[in-house]
Design a protein around this motif. Structure first.
Motif, PDB file in Angstrom:
ATOM      1  N   ILE A  23       3.273  -5.741  10.521  1.00  0.00           N
ATOM      2  CA  ILE A  23       4.174  -6.887  10.907  1.00  0.00           C
ATOM      3  C   ILE A  23       3.406  -8.263  11.088  1.00  0.00           C
ATOM      4  CG2 ILE A  23       5.728  -7.918  12.797  1.00  0.00           C
ATOM      5  CD1 ILE A  23       6.640  -5.085  13.092  1.00  0.00           C
ATOM      6  N   MET A  24       2.283  -8.125  11.696  1.00  0.00           N
ATOM      7  CA  MET A  24       1.306  -9.512  11.999  1.00  0.00           C
ATOM      8  C   MET A  24       0.788  -9.739  10.657  1.00  0.00           C
ATOM      9  SD  MET A  24      -0.606  -8.920  15.488  1.00  0.00           S
ATOM     10  CE  MET A  24      -1.085  -7.198  15.434  1.00  0.00           C
ATOM     11  N   LEU A  25       0.228  -8.841   9.858  1.00  0.00           N
ATOM     12  CA  LEU A  25      -0.197  -9.033   8.525  1.00  0.00           C
ATOM     13  C   LEU A  25       1.010  -9.824   7.510  1.00  0.00           C
ATOM     14  CD1 LEU A  25      -2.734  -8.540   6.889  1.00  0.00           C
ATOM     15  CD2 LEU A  25      -1.779  -6.513   6.021  1.00  0.00           C
ATOM     16  N   ARG A  59      -2.341  -0.807   2.090  1.00  0.00           N
ATOM     17  CA  ARG A  59      -2.386   0.635   2.204  1.00  0.00           C
ATOM     18  C   ARG A  59      -3.662   0.822   3.156  1.00  0.00           C
ATOM     19  NH1 ARG A  59      -5.009   4.466  -2.209  1.00  0.00           N
ATOM     20  NH2 ARG A  59      -4.736   6.452  -1.092  1.00  0.00           N
ATOM     21  N   PHE A  60      -3.546   1.625   3.995  1.00  0.00           N
ATOM     22  CA  PHE A  60      -4.547   2.079   5.048  1.00  0.00           C
ATOM     23  C   PHE A  60      -4.941   3.833   4.889  1.00  0.00           C
ATOM     24  CE2 PHE A  60      -1.576  -0.778   7.880  1.00  0.00           C
ATOM     25  CZ  PHE A  60      -2.244  -1.898   7.493  1.00  0.00           C
ATOM     26  N   GLN A 103      -6.685  -1.902   2.675  1.00  0.00           N
ATOM     27  CA  GLN A 103      -6.442  -2.287   1.349  1.00  0.00           C
ATOM     28  C   GLN A 103      -5.228  -3.323   1.166  1.00  0.00           C
ATOM     29  OE1 GLN A 103      -6.925   0.329  -2.077  1.00  0.00           O
ATOM     30  NE2 GLN A 103      -5.156  -0.615  -2.920  1.00  0.00           N
ATOM     31  N   LEU A 104      -5.582  -4.586   0.584  1.00  0.00           N
ATOM     32  CA  LEU A 104      -4.603  -5.349   0.475  1.00  0.00           C
ATOM     33  C   LEU A 104      -4.381  -5.696  -1.100  1.00  0.00           C
ATOM     34  CD1 LEU A 104      -5.209  -7.971   3.252  1.00  0.00           C
ATOM     35  CD2 LEU A 104      -3.757  -6.021   3.289  1.00  0.00           C
ATOM     36  N   LEU A 163      -9.879  -5.348  -1.508  1.00  0.00           N
ATOM     37  CA  LEU A 163      -8.891  -6.437  -1.872  1.00  0.00           C
ATOM     38  C   LEU A 163      -8.355  -6.448  -3.469  1.00  0.00           C
ATOM     39  CD1 LEU A 163      -7.077  -9.116  -1.434  1.00  0.00           C
ATOM     40  CD2 LEU A 163      -9.004 -10.527  -1.995  1.00  0.00           C
ATOM     41  N   VAL A 164      -7.267  -6.403  -3.842  1.00  0.00           N
ATOM     42  CA  VAL A 164      -6.762  -5.985  -5.232  1.00  0.00           C
ATOM     43  C   VAL A 164      -6.208  -7.390  -5.532  1.00  0.00           C
ATOM     44  CG1 VAL A 164      -5.649  -4.783  -6.980  1.00  0.00           C
ATOM     45  CG2 VAL A 164      -6.738  -3.530  -5.160  1.00  0.00           C
TER      46      VAL A 164
END
Length: 140
Positions: A30-32, A48-49, A59-60, A96-97
Motif C-alpha cells: 500500500i505504501m509503495l 515481487r518479494f 523487485q519492482l 529493478l526491471v
C-alpha cells in the motif's frame, strides 16, 4: 480524496522517520503504491518479494520515463530504500526491471539494499560511489 492521499503520504513519511515501526508485506505494498502515485514517480507495473538461498529480494517493475531513464532508476531505488527500511522482512537485494516502449527487453538493475540506504537515506556515500560499488545494470 485529496485528504486521503495527504494522510497516506504523511503516514508513510512519519513511519519512515520513526523507523521503530515495522510493516508487513500488505502494508508495504500500500505504501509503495501510494509513494509512486503521490510523488509522481514512474508507473509502477508490479512488485515481487521473494527469497533465494542467499537473498531476501524486493523487485519492482516500472515503465521508465522515456526522456530521463536515470530519474526513473533513482526514484525507484530510493523508494526501495525507504520501504525496506520500515519492512518487517530484512531485504538485502533490490532488483529493478525497467520497461520501455522503445525496447523489446527490459533493463534490469540490482543494488545491495544496505548500500542503497547508505546513499538514499543516510547520505553516507555519494551517488558516484553507490553506482560504482553497489549498482549493477544488465541489458541486452
Amino acid at each position: 480524496m485529496q485528504f486521503y492521499k495527504l494522510f497516506l503520504t504523511l503516514s508513510l513519511f512519519s513511519s519512515i522517520i520513526n523507523a521503530n515501526d515495522k510493516f508487513d508485506e500488505n502494508q508495504i505494498v500500500i505504501m509503495l503504491n501510494e509513494y509512486f502515485i503521490s510523488e509522481k514517480g514512474p508507473t509502477l507495473l508490479g512488485h515481487r518479494f521473494y527469497k533465494t538461498k542467499k537473498n531476501e529480494i524486493i523487485q519492482l517493475e516500472i515503465e521508465q520515463n522515456e526522456q530521463n531513464p536515470n530519474t526513473s532508476l533513482l526514484f525507484s531505488f530510493k523508494a526501495m530504500s525507504l520501504i525496506t527500511n520500515v519492512s518487517q522482512k530484512e531485504f538485502n537485494l533490490g532488483i529493478l526491471v525497467m520497461h520501455s516502449e522503445n525496447r523489446i527487453t527490459p533493463i534490469i538493475a540490482e543494488t545491495d539494499i544496505k548500500c542503497a540506504q547508505s546513499f538514499f537515506l543516510e547520505k553516507q556515500i555519494g551517488e558516484k560511489k553507490w553506482r560504482k560499488n553497489c549498482l549493477t545494470i544488465k541489458h541486452n
